[in-house]
Design an enzyme around this catalytic site. Structure first.
Site, PDB file in Angstrom:
ATOM      1  N   CYS A   1      40.606  37.161 101.735  1.00 19.41           N
ATOM      2  CA  CYS A   1      39.820  36.038 102.248  1.00 19.41           C
ATOM      3  C   CYS A   1      40.451  34.768 101.696  1.00 19.41           C
ATOM      4  CB  CYS A   1      38.362  36.179 101.830  1.00 19.41           C
ATOM      5  SG  CYS A   1      38.127  36.328 100.044  1.00 19.41           S
TER       6      CYS A   1
ATOM      7  N   ARG B   1      39.312  29.476 110.748  1.00 19.83           N
ATOM      8  CA  ARG B   1      40.216  29.374 109.599  1.00 19.83           C
ATOM      9  C   ARG B   1      41.377  30.355 109.751  1.00 19.83           C
ATOM     10  NH1 ARG B   1      37.576  29.674 103.874  1.00 19.83           N
ATOM     11  NH2 ARG B   1      39.656  28.902 103.302  1.00 19.83           N
TER      12      ARG B   1
END
Length: 273
Positions: free
Chosen positions: A232, A174
């Site tokens: 995050c 990611r």
């Protein structure tokens, strides 16, 4: 043992003298209340991450991200309901290797509570140690917790790129922008480095010791005295990196909006690779 963490044996010997919070949760999955009702640490109170440790997101997602920090009145009320007092010790656990528990730990610290620790190894460590378990919904005595946010450093989107070391806590694929299963844009903030939360843990699912964590984070420039922030996807699992950094003796800021808040503004720069 770091003062930010507590082992199952120590918690077992402290039951009745410590407020225990069950924050079992799965990103994108159902809340953990059913699991809590089926069995939890004796005396623990359940805390819902989506409604008590986060505010409702905007629709569409805005600069606050998918898990905005909770309304202070909601958070304080939730902690009082769960039995948290102003000064009494608190232990938090989950079944997600500490990722949800770290959010509760960080929020309590942010609101000025100085005696809160995460159960190292979580629910599985408790069961493995033969800890006491009860089922149902026990009655917990309310606490007198009071606090206001501001005791832990926070950075917003306008200041993120000015931070010397920005740590992206998401999975490497990611971070690199190879996949993005949740947010509309793939990639990472310009200049960010990647320390995914799984690297904070040893093979036993417990946090690495302080020396190992200092080496891990030192490898990306996050050292004692450095200007460090972490993010995050939505501000939840980044607190796992912040917890690991605290164990290592490194104070770092949270970017609460995370990647979801960063890409809410299409004008913000994105890097891949």
């Amino acid at each position: 043992m770091s003062s930010q963490l507590i082992r199952a044996a120590e918690l077992a010997s402290s039951l009745g003298r410590v407020t225990v919070l069950d924050v079992r949760y799965r990103m994108g999955g159902p809340p953990g209340r059913e699991e809590y009702a089926a069995g939890h640490i004796t005396g623990a109170a359940y805390v819902d991450l989506d409604t008590e440790l986060a505010d409702a997101p905007g629709n569409p997602i805005d600069d606050r991200g998918r898990h905005p920090l909770p309304d202070p009145a909601v958070f304080v009320a939730a902690m009082r309901r769960a039995g948290v007092s102003k000064d009494g010790p608190v232990a938090v656990y989950d079944d997600w290797q500490g990722r949800a528990a770290a959010r509760a730990w960080w929020l309590l610290r942010h609101y000025g509570h100085r005696n809160v620790r995460v159960l190292d190894g979580g629910w599985s460590a408790w069961l493995g140690a033969g800890g006491e378990v009860e089922a149902g919904e026990p009655t917990t005595r309310g606490g007198d917790f009071a606090g206001t946010p501001g005791s832990m450093p926070v950075v917003d989107a306008g200041g993120l790129l000015a931070v010397d070391v920005v740590v992206d806590a998401r999975a490497p694929e990611r971070y690199r922008g190879e996949v993005e299963p949740i947010d509309p844009v793939a990639g990472h903030a310009p200049g960010a480095v990647n320390v995914d939360t799984g690297r904070n843990l040893g093979q036993d699912g417990r946090f690495r010791d302080a020396a190992e964590l200092r080496v891990l984070y030192g490898g990306v420039g996050a050292t004692q005295g450095a200007d460090v922030a972490a993010y995050c996807g939505s501000g939840v699992t980044a607190t796992h990196d912040l917890l690991a950094l605290e164990v290592a003796g490194i104070r770092a800021a949270l970017f609460p909006a995370g990647w979801s808040g960063w890409v809410a503004d299409p004008a913000r720069e994105v890097e891949r690779g």
